[in-house]
Design a protein around this motif. Structure first.
Motif, PDB file in Angstrom:
ATOM      1  N   ARG A 186       0.826  -1.191   0.000  1.00 40.53           N
ATOM      2  CA  ARG A 186       0.000   0.000   0.000  1.00 40.53           C
ATOM      3  C   ARG A 186       0.872   1.258   0.000  1.00 40.53           C
ATOM      4  NH1 ARG A 186      -2.732  -0.843   4.461  1.00 40.53           N
ATOM      5  NH2 ARG A 186      -4.487  -1.906   3.447  1.00 40.53           N
ATOM      6  N   GLY A 187       1.945   1.220   0.796  1.00 42.73           N
ATOM      7  CA  GLY A 187       2.842   2.365   0.849  1.00 42.73           C
ATOM      8  C   GLY A 187       3.541   2.611  -0.478  1.00 42.73           C
ATOM      9  N   LYS A 188       3.977   1.535  -1.161  1.00 41.16           N
ATOM     10  CA  LYS A 188       4.644   1.700  -2.450  1.00 41.16           C
ATOM     11  C   LYS A 188       3.677   2.208  -3.514  1.00 41.16           C
ATOM     12  CE  LYS A 188       8.501   0.508  -0.781  1.00 41.16           C
ATOM     13  NZ  LYS A 188       9.475   1.580  -0.457  1.00 41.16           N
ATOM     14  N   ALA A 189       2.429   1.769  -3.456  1.00 38.59           N
ATOM     15  CA  ALA A 189       1.427   2.270  -4.392  1.00 38.59           C
ATOM     16  C   ALA A 189       1.175   3.758  -4.162  1.00 38.59           C
ATOM     17  CB  ALA A 189       0.126   1.484  -4.244  1.00 38.59           C
ATOM     18  N   ARG A 190       1.189   4.151  -2.899  1.00 42.12           N
ATOM     19  CA  ARG A 190       0.924   5.554  -2.551  1.00 42.12           C
ATOM     20  C   ARG A 190       2.068   6.474  -2.929  1.00 42.12           C
ATOM     21  NH1 ARG A 190       1.239   9.168   1.848  1.00 42.12           N
ATOM     22  NH2 ARG A 190       2.718   7.816   2.907  1.00 42.12           N
ATOM     23  N   THR A 191       3.321   6.006  -2.760  1.00 44.21           N
ATOM     24  CA  THR A 191       4.473   6.897  -2.922  1.00 44.21           C
ATOM     25  C   THR A 191       5.251   6.684  -4.220  1.00 44.21           C
ATOM     26  OG1 THR A 191       5.881   5.340  -1.688  1.00 44.21           O
ATOM     27  CG2 THR A 191       4.776   7.088  -0.434  1.00 44.21           C
ATOM     28  N   LEU A 192       4.989   5.568  -4.927  1.00 47.43           N
ATOM     29  CA  LEU A 192       5.696   5.324  -6.192  1.00 47.43           C
ATOM     30  C   LEU A 192       4.742   5.181  -7.376  1.00 47.43           C
ATOM     31  CD1 LEU A 192       8.596   2.847  -5.266  1.00 47.43           C
ATOM     32  CD2 LEU A 192       8.786   5.250  -5.919  1.00 47.43           C
ATOM     33  N   LEU A 193       3.738   4.294  -7.255  1.00 46.60           N
ATOM     34  CA  LEU A 193       2.828   4.080  -8.374  1.00 46.60           C
ATOM     35  C   LEU A 193       2.026   5.335  -8.691  1.00 46.60           C
ATOM     36  CD1 LEU A 193       1.488   2.270 -10.450  1.00 46.60           C
ATOM     37  CD2 LEU A 193      -0.088   1.476  -8.678  1.00 46.60           C
ATOM     38  N   TRP A 194       1.489   5.967  -7.667  1.00 45.52           N
ATOM     39  CA  TRP A 194       0.672   7.171  -7.892  1.00 45.52           C
ATOM     40  C   TRP A 194       1.471   8.285  -8.575  1.00 45.52           C
ATOM     41  CZ3 TRP A 194      -4.136   8.911  -8.162  1.00 45.52           C
ATOM     42  CH2 TRP A 194      -4.347  10.296  -8.092  1.00 45.52           C
ATOM     43  N   PRO A 195       2.625   8.709  -8.049  1.00 45.01           N
ATOM     44  CA  PRO A 195       3.360   9.769  -8.749  1.00 45.01           C
ATOM     45  C   PRO A 195       3.821   9.348 -10.137  1.00 45.01           C
ATOM     46  CG  PRO A 195       4.656   8.907  -6.925  1.00 45.01           C
ATOM     47  CD  PRO A 195       3.283   8.360  -6.783  1.00 45.01           C
ATOM     48  N   TYR A 196       4.103   8.066 -10.343  1.00 41.30           N
ATOM     49  CA  TYR A 196       4.482   7.607 -11.686  1.00 41.30           C
ATOM     50  C   TYR A 196       3.340   7.854 -12.668  1.00 41.30           C
ATOM     51  CZ  TYR A 196       5.723   4.630 -15.591  1.00 41.30           C
ATOM     52  OH  TYR A 196       6.000   4.172 -16.869  1.00 41.30           O
ATOM     53  N   SER A 199       5.885  19.863   0.001  1.00 42.58           N
ATOM     54  CA  SER A 199       5.431  18.528  -0.382  1.00 42.58           C
ATOM     55  C   SER A 199       4.332  17.977   0.521  1.00 42.58           C
ATOM     56  CB  SER A 199       6.615  17.558  -0.390  1.00 42.58           C
ATOM     57  OG  SER A 199       7.192  17.460   0.905  1.00 42.58           O
ATOM     58  N   SER A 200       4.202  18.525   1.710  1.00 42.74           N
ATOM     59  CA  SER A 200       3.156  18.051   2.629  1.00 42.74           C
ATOM     60  C   SER A 200       1.922  18.929   2.597  1.00 42.74           C
ATOM     61  CB  SER A 200       3.711  17.991   4.064  1.00 42.74           C
ATOM     62  OG  SER A 200       4.787  17.090   4.143  1.00 42.74           O
ATOM     63  N   THR A 201       1.932  19.931   1.726  1.00 41.62           N
ATOM     64  CA  THR A 201       0.839  20.893   1.652  1.00 41.62           C
ATOM     65  C   THR A 201      -0.048  20.585   0.450  1.00 41.62           C
ATOM     66  OG1 THR A 201       2.274  22.599   2.596  1.00 41.62           O
ATOM     67  CG2 THR A 201       0.248  23.341   1.519  1.00 41.62           C
ATOM     68  N   LEU A 202      -1.348  20.547   0.670  1.00 43.93           N
ATOM     69  CA  LEU A 202      -2.274  20.366  -0.440  1.00 43.93           C
ATOM     70  C   LEU A 202      -2.333  21.640  -1.270  1.00 43.93           C
ATOM     71  CD1 LEU A 202      -5.215  18.548   1.399  1.00 43.93           C
ATOM     72  CD2 LEU A 202      -3.433  17.533  -0.028  1.00 43.93           C
ATOM     73  N   PRO A 203      -2.425  21.558  -2.607  1.00 44.81           N
ATOM     74  CA  PRO A 203      -2.586  20.326  -3.402  1.00 44.81           C
ATOM     75  C   PRO A 203      -1.259  19.717  -3.874  1.00 44.81           C
ATOM     76  CG  PRO A 203      -2.889  22.212  -4.810  1.00 44.81           C
ATOM     77  CD  PRO A 203      -2.603  22.773  -3.428  1.00 44.81           C
ATOM     78  N   ILE A 229      -0.303   9.767  -2.734  1.00 43.41           N
ATOM     79  CA  ILE A 229      -1.709   9.822  -2.332  1.00 43.41           C
ATOM     80  C   ILE A 229      -1.737  10.351  -0.909  1.00 43.41           C
ATOM     81  CG2 ILE A 229      -3.789   8.490  -1.873  1.00 43.41           C
ATOM     82  CD1 ILE A 229      -2.963   6.561  -4.028  1.00 43.41           C
ATOM     83  N   ALA A 230      -2.221  11.558  -0.760  1.00 44.28           N
ATOM     84  CA  ALA A 230      -2.182  12.217   0.543  1.00 44.28           C
ATOM     85  C   ALA A 230      -3.110  11.504   1.520  1.00 44.28           C
ATOM     86  CB  ALA A 230      -2.580  13.683   0.397  1.00 44.28           C
ATOM     87  N   ARG A 231      -2.606  11.323   2.714  1.00 42.06           N
ATOM     88  CA  ARG A 231      -3.408  10.698   3.758  1.00 42.06           C
ATOM     89  C   ARG A 231      -4.301  11.732   4.406  1.00 42.06           C
ATOM     90  NH1 ARG A 231       1.356   7.206   6.729  1.00 42.06           N
ATOM     91  NH2 ARG A 231       1.394   5.443   5.265  1.00 42.06           N
TER      92      ARG A 231
END
Length: 255
Positions: free
Chosen positions: A75-85, A235-239, A246-248
């Motif tokens: 889940r973490g890799k999907a959030r931090t690697l797959l999504w930005p890719y 990087s921690s600020t929306l948007p 994927i922002a938590r």
């Protein structure tokens, strides 16, 4: 919070700087601008070091991520690697002019442009849990055989480790060293953001009727660094966060 390893951040930051230097000069050449031969040769010297070092450090730190539950790991890799890719691939396919690069083509989403590193890193982290359960000879020997065609990679990494052991502690204590280490801590942001910024510079440069030469390289470096630094800073600020992961959702607290 995971404890940072200073020399890893520093080496990763140096590799990112060299990557930006490479794209700052190679992208204008791709777009038709004439670049000096000596700059091409300088970039070629570091070719066996830039990306192998980033991949090596990513693999070395993967065991830390594997301490998590397997579901949390993926889940973490999907959030931090797959999504930005996916996000930055879409941006690349919509803005960068290259043959057969339709956003509707499935092939265009495989190792897309400059994002090929993220694509293969994703592939490796998917199989990593299996690799960590196997005996190390079973893992390392096939990799060594595959890489036998490029012994210079091993030599460069080996020599880099010797040099880093001697100079990294002193360099890390300097202002420049701390800045480069900060880039290393935010390497994914710099990797994702610098290229579109440099493409924009190249498009603006076509409006000038005179050869820009090294000035275009400098402009690419400055804009690439500034754009990436701003995104890393916020990087921690929306948007902005949604461009990078994927922002938590933050837990709601009653007032």
């Amino acid at each position: 919070m995971t404890e940072r390893i200073g020399w890893v951040d520093l080496l990763r930051g140096v590799a990112v700087v060299l990557l930006l230097l490479w794209h700052a000069s190679s992208l204008p050449a791709y777009l038709g601008w004439e670049m000096p031969v000596w700059l091409f040769l300088v970039n070629e010297i570091f070719l066996p070091w830039r990306m192998p070092t980033l991949m090596f450090l990513s693999g070395m730190l993967l065991t830390r991520a594997r301490r998590n539950d397997l579901r949390d790991y993926y889940r973490g890799k999907a959030r931090t690697l797959l999504w930005p890719y996916l996000v930055w691939s879409a941006l690349y396919l919509l803005t960068f002019p290259f043959p057969d690069g339709s956003i509707l083509s499935a092939r265009s989403w495989i190792a897309t442009g400059y994002l090929w590193f993220i694509f293969f890193l994703l592939a490796y982290v998917v199989v990593a849990p299996l690799a960590t359960r196997l005996a190390w000879p079973i893992v390392i020997l096939p990799a060594a055989v595959i890489s036998a065609a490029a012994p210079a990679v091993f030599a460069m990494i080996f020599l880099t480790a010797i040099v880093a052991n001697r100079v990294a502690p002193g360099l890390a204590a300097t202002t420049a060293g701390r800045s480069v280490a900060w880039m290393g801590r935010n390497s994914i942001v710099f990797y994702l953001a610098h290229f579109p910024a440099m493409v924009a510079v190249g498009q603006i440069a076509t409006m000038f009727p005179v050869p820009l030469g090294l000035w275009l390289v400098v402009a690419n470096l400055v804009v690439g660094l500034l754009t990436s630094s701003v995104l890393a800073r916020y990087s921690s600020t929306l948007p902005v966060a949604w461009l990078l992961r994927i922002a938590r959702r933050r837990p709601h607290t009653a007032e």
